[in-house]
Design a protein around this motif. Sequence first.
Motif, PDB file in Angstrom:
ATOM      1  N   HIS A  70      32.939 -14.008  12.534  1.00 14.61           N
ATOM      2  CA  HIS A  70      33.701 -12.915  13.135  1.00 14.61           C
ATOM      3  C   HIS A  70      35.079 -13.443  13.526  1.00 14.61           C
ATOM      4  N   PRO A  71      36.142 -12.706  13.165  1.00 11.32           N
ATOM      5  CA  PRO A  71      37.493 -13.182  13.476  1.00 11.32           C
ATOM      6  C   PRO A  71      37.724 -13.473  14.956  1.00 11.32           C
ATOM      7  N   SER A  72      36.973 -12.834  15.836  1.00  5.97           N
ATOM      8  CA  SER A  72      37.162 -13.077  17.275  1.00  5.97           C
ATOM      9  C   SER A  72      36.762 -14.496  17.674  1.00  5.97           C
ATOM     10  N   PHE A  74      45.279 -19.166  10.633  1.00  4.71           N
ATOM     11  CA  PHE A  74      44.902 -17.912  11.265  1.00  4.71           C
ATOM     12  C   PHE A  74      45.906 -17.589  12.359  1.00  4.71           C
ATOM     13  N   GLN A 131      44.005 -11.290  15.178  1.00 10.60           N
ATOM     14  CA  GLN A 131      43.393 -10.064  14.709  1.00 10.60           C
ATOM     15  C   GLN A 131      43.816  -8.933  15.623  1.00 10.60           C
ATOM     16  N   THR A 164      43.209  -8.725  10.097  1.00  8.78           N
ATOM     17  CA  THR A 164      43.173 -10.161  10.338  1.00  8.78           C
ATOM     18  C   THR A 164      44.338 -10.766   9.580  1.00  8.78           C
ATOM     19  N   SER A 165      45.167 -11.562  10.248  1.00 12.19           N
ATOM     20  CA  SER A 165      46.341 -12.097   9.553  1.00 12.19           C
ATOM     21  C   SER A 165      46.367 -13.617   9.580  1.00 12.19           C
ATOM     22  N   VAL A 210      35.310 -14.722   6.510  1.00  9.27           N
ATOM     23  CA  VAL A 210      35.972 -14.077   7.641  1.00  9.27           C
ATOM     24  C   VAL A 210      36.287 -12.626   7.322  1.00  9.27           C
ATOM     25  N   ALA A 211      36.833 -12.391   6.127  1.00 10.87           N
ATOM     26  CA  ALA A 211      37.306 -11.044   5.787  1.00 10.87           C
ATOM     27  C   ALA A 211      37.460 -10.929   4.281  1.00 10.87           C
TER      28      ALA A 211
END
Length: 86
Positions: free
Chosen positions: A24-26, A49, A52, A57-58, A81-82
């Motif tokens: 999870h990006p968090s 990274f 988000q 997500t960038s 991640v994405a």
Amino acid sequence: WARIDWNDSVRLGPNKFSGDNLVHPSTLRAGEQVCVYGNTTHRTNCGRFMGQLNLLTSADGATADRGDSGGPMWVEGRGLVAVMGT
């Protein structure tokens, strides 16, 4: 959200980029390395990274070209991640 119905003749193989784990990006820290793979460019490149915001997500430096959307973004050794969009 999307649903993919595979034809009976399609045989799925292992996920050679990120394995079967989801990240999870968090749980990522700013500056942590993420990698992307583009199907059009046929290359893997990595960046950092950035964060988000909502569902975006960038990453800085993880570049892609037209047609690379849909490729994976992952953290090496941790998981997916994405899905990349450009």
